[in-house]
Design a protein around this motif. Structure first.
Motif, PDB file in Angstrom:
ATOM      1  N   TRP A  94       0.829  -1.208   0.000  1.00  0.00           N
ATOM      2  CA  TRP A  94       0.000   0.000   0.000  1.00  0.00           C
ATOM      3  C   TRP A  94       0.868   1.265   0.000  1.00  0.00           C
ATOM      4  O   TRP A  94       0.408   2.339  -0.383  1.00  0.00           O
ATOM      5  CB  TRP A  94      -0.931   0.027   1.211  1.00  0.00           C
ATOM      6  CG  TRP A  94      -1.715  -1.228   1.425  1.00  0.00           C
ATOM      7  CD1 TRP A  94      -1.748  -1.990   2.552  1.00  0.00           C
ATOM      8  CD2 TRP A  94      -2.606  -1.879   0.493  1.00  0.00           C
ATOM      9  NE1 TRP A  94      -2.587  -3.069   2.386  1.00  0.00           N
ATOM     10  CE2 TRP A  94      -3.127  -3.034   1.137  1.00  0.00           C
ATOM     11  CE3 TRP A  94      -3.000  -1.613  -0.820  1.00  0.00           C
ATOM     12  CZ2 TRP A  94      -4.019  -3.903   0.517  1.00  0.00           C
ATOM     13  CZ3 TRP A  94      -3.889  -2.480  -1.444  1.00  0.00           C
ATOM     14  CH2 TRP A  94      -4.390  -3.603  -0.776  1.00  0.00           C
ATOM     15  N   HIS A  95       2.123   1.138   0.409  1.00  0.00           N
ATOM     16  CA  HIS A  95       3.044   2.274   0.465  1.00  0.00           C
ATOM     17  C   HIS A  95       3.920   2.381  -0.782  1.00  0.00           C
ATOM     18  O   HIS A  95       4.763   3.267  -0.853  1.00  0.00           O
ATOM     19  CB  HIS A  95       3.988   2.134   1.672  1.00  0.00           C
ATOM     20  CG  HIS A  95       3.336   2.338   2.996  1.00  0.00           C
ATOM     21  ND1 HIS A  95       3.061   3.590   3.511  1.00  0.00           N
ATOM     22  CD2 HIS A  95       2.912   1.439   3.928  1.00  0.00           C
ATOM     23  CE1 HIS A  95       2.501   3.445   4.706  1.00  0.00           C
ATOM     24  NE2 HIS A  95       2.396   2.161   4.984  1.00  0.00           N
ATOM     25  N   THR A  96       3.747   1.487  -1.760  1.00  0.00           N
ATOM     26  CA  THR A  96       4.719   1.353  -2.846  1.00  0.00           C
ATOM     27  C   THR A  96       4.257   1.982  -4.156  1.00  0.00           C
ATOM     28  O   THR A  96       3.145   1.755  -4.617  1.00  0.00           O
ATOM     29  CB  THR A  96       5.035  -0.138  -3.083  1.00  0.00           C
ATOM     30  OG1 THR A  96       5.568  -0.698  -1.880  1.00  0.00           O
ATOM     31  CG2 THR A  96       6.055  -0.297  -4.202  1.00  0.00           C
ATOM     32  N   GLU A  97       5.169   2.780  -4.745  1.00  0.00           N
ATOM     33  CA  GLU A  97       4.997   3.241  -6.126  1.00  0.00           C
ATOM     34  C   GLU A  97       5.770   2.260  -6.998  1.00  0.00           C
ATOM     35  O   GLU A  97       6.992   2.281  -7.056  1.00  0.00           O
ATOM     36  CB  GLU A  97       5.562   4.652  -6.303  1.00  0.00           C
ATOM     37  CG  GLU A  97       5.409   5.184  -7.723  1.00  0.00           C
ATOM     38  CD  GLU A  97       6.109   6.521  -7.935  1.00  0.00           C
ATOM     39  OE1 GLU A  97       5.684   7.261  -8.835  1.00  0.00           O
ATOM     40  OE2 GLU A  97       7.084   6.808  -7.216  1.00  0.00           O
ATOM     41  N   TYR A  98       5.064   1.381  -7.692  1.00  0.00           N
ATOM     42  CA  TYR A  98       5.716   0.295  -8.416  1.00  0.00           C
ATOM     43  C   TYR A  98       6.444   0.768  -9.669  1.00  0.00           C
ATOM     44  O   TYR A  98       7.520   0.281  -9.995  1.00  0.00           O
ATOM     45  CB  TYR A  98       4.685  -0.763  -8.826  1.00  0.00           C
ATOM     46  CG  TYR A  98       3.983  -1.429  -7.673  1.00  0.00           C
ATOM     47  CD1 TYR A  98       4.677  -2.237  -6.787  1.00  0.00           C
ATOM     48  CD2 TYR A  98       2.611  -1.255  -7.478  1.00  0.00           C
ATOM     49  CE1 TYR A  98       4.031  -2.861  -5.731  1.00  0.00           C
ATOM     50  CE2 TYR A  98       1.950  -1.881  -6.429  1.00  0.00           C
ATOM     51  CZ  TYR A  98       2.663  -2.675  -5.565  1.00  0.00           C
ATOM     52  OH  TYR A  98       2.019  -3.288  -4.520  1.00  0.00           O
ATOM     53  N   LEU A  99       5.817   1.691 -10.430  1.00  0.00           N
ATOM     54  CA  LEU A  99       6.355   2.093 -11.728  1.00  0.00           C
ATOM     55  C   LEU A  99       6.626   0.862 -12.595  1.00  0.00           C
ATOM     56  O   LEU A  99       7.608   0.788 -13.329  1.00  0.00           O
ATOM     57  CB  LEU A  99       7.648   2.910 -11.551  1.00  0.00           C
ATOM     58  CG  LEU A  99       7.496   4.230 -10.788  1.00  0.00           C
ATOM     59  CD1 LEU A  99       8.860   4.862 -10.540  1.00  0.00           C
ATOM     60  CD2 LEU A  99       6.581   5.190 -11.530  1.00  0.00           C
TER      61      LEU A  99
END
Length: 418
Positions: free
Chosen positions: A310-315
């Motif tokens: 939930w805290h991750t910007e995957y890109l």
């Protein structure tokens, strides 16, 4: 090369050029932008060739597909840069605009005038198109700029620098109004963010670690954009076709961009109708799904999401999915995990849409539209220098007005204070 001496020289030249740029007429600035666009078109083959050098080096260094995608310049990309320059040239010049002029009881008139910030330092990674976008916006807003692109794009950026210099020179503007740092030495960043005698604002664009470092070490005000953890919430009163199209586009249109959706929130009342259909499309497109326990019961191939997800910007082609009870739980999740970039609600309920717009505190909040629209070009700014997730002094895509400030002006006729 003595990096400290080199960067001091750039700062001194940019400060001197900023005075010329700040008083340049709109027509001269616009002509410079059109000249740059023409130069890009004329030198497209060279730009693509230099970019291939960067791409080849990037592959040898093991850059992933998302990073290579951000680094690439294509003929379409050159056309987009040219169109962006033309759009910026066509925009009204904000410099010198006077607003709010009104009489005071004393008889004086008080208003505000829009003025350039001065010298802007911009530090960015990968995307070479930022070089052109940033130069165009800074120039039109009457600022000089020092641009420090990533070492992985050194050949591309120097090729673009030559086009920018050619365009400025042909318009009779100082070539030193736009500096593209010509060294890949990381020490240049440390020097740039402490050039407080010459640089007025620093704008970092890149990974979270880069921006955190600059924010911690800069002795100059920073207009920052942290990560883009963007959410789409599908309400239980959403139109299913709209919901599917928006959720697919927000995630899969491009993966390695800050306005791509990273978390999908779905109201439990509609989850069984929309999630299986979405999961089928995501599977076909190679998107890895990570979801809550309820999501897993509807999507068999979905792995269990962790708190870190939930805290991750995957890109990347990875998506977190959570089924929520209603709009209140959706907004609570956004409040806890969002990076304040962009959030969308898909609903046909006008009241809920208005609540979402009012209560979600991000730089862009949308109704029934893909998060991929959070972009200066799409907003009609011509281009953007970045997307600010700060609240001061600019927020969201930063275009011309975000690169200016306001000063009070007073008009009198011999008035004295009694």
């Amino acid at each position: 090369m003595d990096i400290k001496v080199y960067m001091q020289a750039l700062g001194l030249q940019a400060r001197a050029a900023s005075r010329d740029i700040s008083r340049a007429e709109s027509g001269q600035k616009n002509q410079a932008l059109l000249n740059i666009a023409e130069s890009l078109a004329q030198h497209q083959a060279h730009l693509l060739s230099e970019n291939q050098k960067d791409l080849a080096a990037g592959k040898l260094k093991g850059l992933d597909d998302a990073s290579l995608d951000r680094l690439a310049i294509t003929p379409k990309g050159v056309s987009a840069m040219i169109e962006g320059l033309k759009q910026v040239a066509a925009l009204p010049d904000p410099v010198g605009e006077i607003t709010g002029l009104h009489y005071r009881p004393s008889g004086i008139q008080v208003g505000q005038m829009r003025v350039p910030l001065g010298v802007i330092g911009i530090i960015y990674e990968s995307r070479p198109n930022v070089t052109v976008d940033a130069a165009a916006l800074c120039l039109k807003a009457g600022n000089a700029c020092i641009l420090r692109g990533g070492s992985e794009a050194i050949h591309s950026n120097q090729a673009l620098a030559a086009c920018i210099t050619e365009g400025l020179k042909a318009a009779g503007l100082p070539e030193t109004a736009v500096h593209i740092v010509a060294t890949a030495d990381r020490a240049a960043v440390g020097e740039l963010i402490t050039l407080k005698d010459y640089v007025d604002v620093i704008v970092p664009r890149g990974g979270k670690s880069l921006i955190a470092r600059i924010t911690a070490e800069a002795t100059i005000p920073v207009l920052k954009h942290l990560d883009g953890i963007c959410h789409v919430y599908i309400d239980d009163e959403a139109d299913l076709d709209k919901a599917i199209h928006i959720a697919v586009n927000a995630k899969t249109h491009r993966y390695g961009v800050c306005n791509a959706m990273e978390t999908l929130l779905v109201a439990e009342g509609i989850a069984a109708q929309v999630l299986p259909a979405l999961a089928k499309i995501y599977l076909e497109k190679g998107v890895e799904l990570r979801g809550c326990l309820k999501t897993g019961s509807l999507i068999p191939h979905c792995s269990r999401a962790t708190e870190e997800d939930w805290h991750t910007e995957y890109l990347a082609p990875i998506l977190s999915i959570k089924i929520v009870h209603d709009i209140d739980e959706a907004m609570a999740h956004i409040h806890q995990y969002s990076s304040s970039h962009t959030e969308t609600i898909v609903t046909e309920n006008y009241t809920r849409a208005r609540r979402f717009l009012r209560e979600v505190d991000s730089s862009s909040v949308m109704v029934n539209a893909s998060t991929r629209f959070a972009d200066g070009f799409e907003y009609g700014l011509g281009a953007e220098i970045g997307i600010s997730t700060d609240k001061l002094h600019a927020r969201g895509p930063v275009g011309l007005q975000g690169l200016t400030s306001l000063k009070f002006i007073v008009l009198g006729d011999g008035h004295i204070r009694q």
